[in-house]
Design a protein around this motif. Structure first.
Motif, PDB file in Angstrom:
ATOM      1  N   SER A   1     -17.294 -82.543   9.533  1.00  0.00           N
ATOM      2  CA  SER A   1     -16.673 -81.440  10.538  1.00  0.00           C
ATOM      3  C   SER A   1     -17.289 -82.180  12.200  1.00  0.00           C
ATOM      4  O   SER A   1     -17.625 -81.125  12.876  1.00  0.00           O
ATOM      5  CB  SER A   1     -17.516 -80.198  10.350  1.00  0.00           C
ATOM      6  OG  SER A   1     -17.518 -79.680   9.051  1.00  0.00           O
ATOM      7  N   LEU A   2     -16.882 -83.201  12.307  1.00  0.00           N
ATOM      8  CA  LEU A   2     -17.261 -83.944  13.742  1.00  0.00           C
ATOM      9  C   LEU A   2     -16.402 -82.862  14.671  1.00  0.00           C
ATOM     10  O   LEU A   2     -15.302 -82.409  14.667  1.00  0.00           O
ATOM     11  CB  LEU A   2     -16.677 -85.230  13.661  1.00  0.00           C
ATOM     12  CG  LEU A   2     -17.692 -86.232  12.909  1.00  0.00           C
ATOM     13  CD1 LEU A   2     -16.851 -87.563  12.292  1.00  0.00           C
ATOM     14  CD2 LEU A   2     -18.727 -86.490  13.582  1.00  0.00           C
ATOM     15  N   LYS A   3     -17.184 -82.943  15.953  1.00  0.00           N
ATOM     16  CA  LYS A   3     -16.616 -82.195  16.945  1.00  0.00           C
ATOM     17  C   LYS A   3     -16.616 -83.290  18.181  1.00  0.00           C
ATOM     18  O   LYS A   3     -17.072 -84.307  18.194  1.00  0.00           O
ATOM     19  CB  LYS A   3     -17.472 -81.264  17.380  1.00  0.00           C
ATOM     20  CG  LYS A   3     -17.917 -80.182  16.425  1.00  0.00           C
ATOM     21  CD  LYS A   3     -19.059 -79.280  16.771  1.00  0.00           C
ATOM     22  CE  LYS A   3     -19.526 -78.287  15.620  1.00  0.00           C
ATOM     23  NZ  LYS A   3     -20.503 -77.504  16.072  1.00  0.00           N
ATOM     24  N   PRO A   4     -15.672 -82.993  19.146  1.00  0.00           N
ATOM     25  CA  PRO A   4     -15.537 -84.198  20.224  1.00  0.00           C
ATOM     26  C   PRO A   4     -16.916 -84.226  21.104  1.00  0.00           C
ATOM     27  O   PRO A   4     -17.131 -85.278  21.280  1.00  0.00           O
ATOM     28  CB  PRO A   4     -14.502 -83.300  21.176  1.00  0.00           C
ATOM     29  CG  PRO A   4     -13.783 -82.424  20.341  1.00  0.00           C
ATOM     30  CD  PRO A   4     -14.590 -81.805  19.118  1.00  0.00           C
TER      31      PRO A   4
ATOM     32  N   VAL B   1     -18.964 -93.893  18.281  1.00  0.00           N
ATOM     33  CA  VAL B   1     -18.190 -93.030  17.574  1.00  0.00           C
ATOM     34  C   VAL B   1     -17.276 -92.123  18.755  1.00  0.00           C
ATOM     35  O   VAL B   1     -18.197 -91.366  19.458  1.00  0.00           O
ATOM     36  CB  VAL B   1     -19.205 -92.062  16.862  1.00  0.00           C
ATOM     37  CG1 VAL B   1     -18.234 -90.789  16.216  1.00  0.00           C
ATOM     38  CG2 VAL B   1     -19.587 -92.836  15.579  1.00  0.00           C
ATOM     39  N   THR B   2     -16.107 -91.933  18.487  1.00  0.00           N
ATOM     40  CA  THR B   2     -15.227 -91.084  19.230  1.00  0.00           C
ATOM     41  C   THR B   2     -14.500 -90.186  18.273  1.00  0.00           C
ATOM     42  O   THR B   2     -13.907 -90.583  17.509  1.00  0.00           O
ATOM     43  CB  THR B   2     -14.069 -91.955  20.069  1.00  0.00           C
ATOM     44  OG1 THR B   2     -14.847 -92.966  20.844  1.00  0.00           O
ATOM     45  CG2 THR B   2     -13.394 -91.181  20.846  1.00  0.00           C
ATOM     46  N   VAL B   3     -14.682 -88.804  19.095  1.00  0.00           N
ATOM     47  CA  VAL B   3     -14.066 -87.848  18.104  1.00  0.00           C
ATOM     48  C   VAL B   3     -12.822 -87.075  19.016  1.00  0.00           C
ATOM     49  O   VAL B   3     -13.394 -86.500  20.251  1.00  0.00           O
ATOM     50  CB  VAL B   3     -15.020 -86.754  17.523  1.00  0.00           C
ATOM     51  CG1 VAL B   3     -14.466 -85.810  16.697  1.00  0.00           C
ATOM     52  CG2 VAL B   3     -16.183 -87.340  16.944  1.00  0.00           C
ATOM     53  N   SER B   4     -11.706 -87.178  18.621  1.00  0.00           N
ATOM     54  CA  SER B   4     -10.664 -86.711  19.526  1.00  0.00           C
ATOM     55  C   SER B   4     -10.420 -85.195  19.021  1.00  0.00           C
ATOM     56  O   SER B   4     -10.421 -84.941  17.773  1.00  0.00           O
ATOM     57  CB  SER B   4      -9.478 -87.556  19.058  1.00  0.00           C
ATOM     58  OG  SER B   4      -8.915 -87.492  17.812  1.00  0.00           O
TER      59      SER B   4
ATOM     60  N   VAL C   1     -12.087 -90.850  15.198  1.00  0.00           N
ATOM     61  CA  VAL C   1     -11.940 -89.903  14.173  1.00  0.00           C
ATOM     62  C   VAL C   1     -11.662 -88.605  14.899  1.00  0.00           C
ATOM     63  O   VAL C   1     -11.956 -88.413  15.907  1.00  0.00           O
ATOM     64  CB  VAL C   1     -13.254 -89.768  13.270  1.00  0.00           C
ATOM     65  CG1 VAL C   1     -14.215 -88.967  14.244  1.00  0.00           C
ATOM     66  CG2 VAL C   1     -12.971 -88.915  12.160  1.00  0.00           C
ATOM     67  N   GLN C   2     -10.502 -87.901  14.149  1.00  0.00           N
ATOM     68  CA  GLN C   2     -10.110 -86.528  14.770  1.00  0.00           C
ATOM     69  C   GLN C   2     -11.014 -85.418  14.494  1.00  0.00           C
ATOM     70  O   GLN C   2     -12.081 -85.588  13.430  1.00  0.00           O
ATOM     71  CB  GLN C   2      -8.935 -86.098  13.899  1.00  0.00           C
ATOM     72  CG  GLN C   2      -7.662 -87.039  14.384  1.00  0.00           C
ATOM     73  CD  GLN C   2      -6.413 -86.485  14.050  1.00  0.00           C
ATOM     74  OE1 GLN C   2      -6.289 -85.671  12.797  1.00  0.00           O
ATOM     75  NE2 GLN C   2      -5.069 -86.613  14.625  1.00  0.00           N
ATOM     76  N   ALA C   3     -11.055 -84.502  15.230  1.00  0.00           N
ATOM     77  CA  ALA C   3     -12.005 -83.243  15.054  1.00  0.00           C
ATOM     78  C   ALA C   3     -11.805 -82.735  13.772  1.00  0.00           C
ATOM     79  O   ALA C   3     -10.701 -82.592  13.376  1.00  0.00           O
ATOM     80  CB  ALA C   3     -11.785 -82.313  16.119  1.00  0.00           C
ATOM     81  N   GLY C   4     -13.009 -82.411  13.075  1.00  0.00           N
ATOM     82  CA  GLY C   4     -12.838 -81.589  11.642  1.00  0.00           C
ATOM     83  C   GLY C   4     -13.024 -82.813  10.779  1.00  0.00           C
ATOM     84  O   GLY C   4     -13.245 -82.722   9.649  1.00  0.00           O
ATOM     85  N   GLY C   5     -12.905 -84.018  11.155  1.00  0.00           N
ATOM     86  CA  GLY C   5     -13.169 -85.241  10.143  1.00  0.00           C
ATOM     87  C   GLY C   5     -14.569 -85.740   9.896  1.00  0.00           C
ATOM     88  O   GLY C   5     -15.390 -84.914  10.402  1.00  0.00           O
TER      89      GLY C   5
END
Length: 126
Positions: A85-88, A122-125, A12-16
């Motif tokens: 609001s996911l972060k790397p 879970v990977t946050v790009s 998922v992208q950062a902020g997602g």
């Protein structure tokens, strides 16, 4: 045989946002604490969130406070973790855990849990 199976991880992208699910089988945990932990590369397993059997008490790590919501469905013997609001730095393997004992207040350390799932990545790009 007790099994906990996580699902919902991914890239998922950062902020997602994303929603992790954990389904338990082999016994009922309707009166037991369920929790989420995570392990980032090169780091120790750390507490993320926990919820009491009734759902009345929830606890969160400071790092996810305000961005994570833990919930449960005792009819489905399941627990969920909604994160926004996911972060790397949220990148990790996320584990579901269950306490075999009935406690009024959820544990926030791995030692307080008896059953563990295999984890979901879970990977946050950025």
């Amino acid at each position: 045989q007790v099994q906990l199976e996580e699902s919902g991880g991914g890239l998922v992208q950062a902020g997602g946002s994303l929603r992790l699910s954990c389904a338990a089988s082999g016994r009922t945990f309707s009166k037991n604490t369920l929790g989420w932990f995570r392990r980032a590369p090169g780091k120790e397993r750390e507490f993320v969130a926990a919820i009491s059997g009734s759902g009345a008490i929830t606890k969160y790590a400071v790092s996810v406070e305000g961005r994570a919501t833990i919930s449960r469905d005792n009819a489905k013997n399941a627990v969920y973790l909604q994160m926004k609001s996911l972060k790397p730095e949220d990148t990790a393997v996320y584990y579901c855990a269950a306490d075999a004992s009935q406690r009024a207040v959820p544990h926030t350390t791995p030692g307080g849990y008896d059953y563990w799932g295999q984890g979901t990545q879970v990977t946050v790009s950025s």
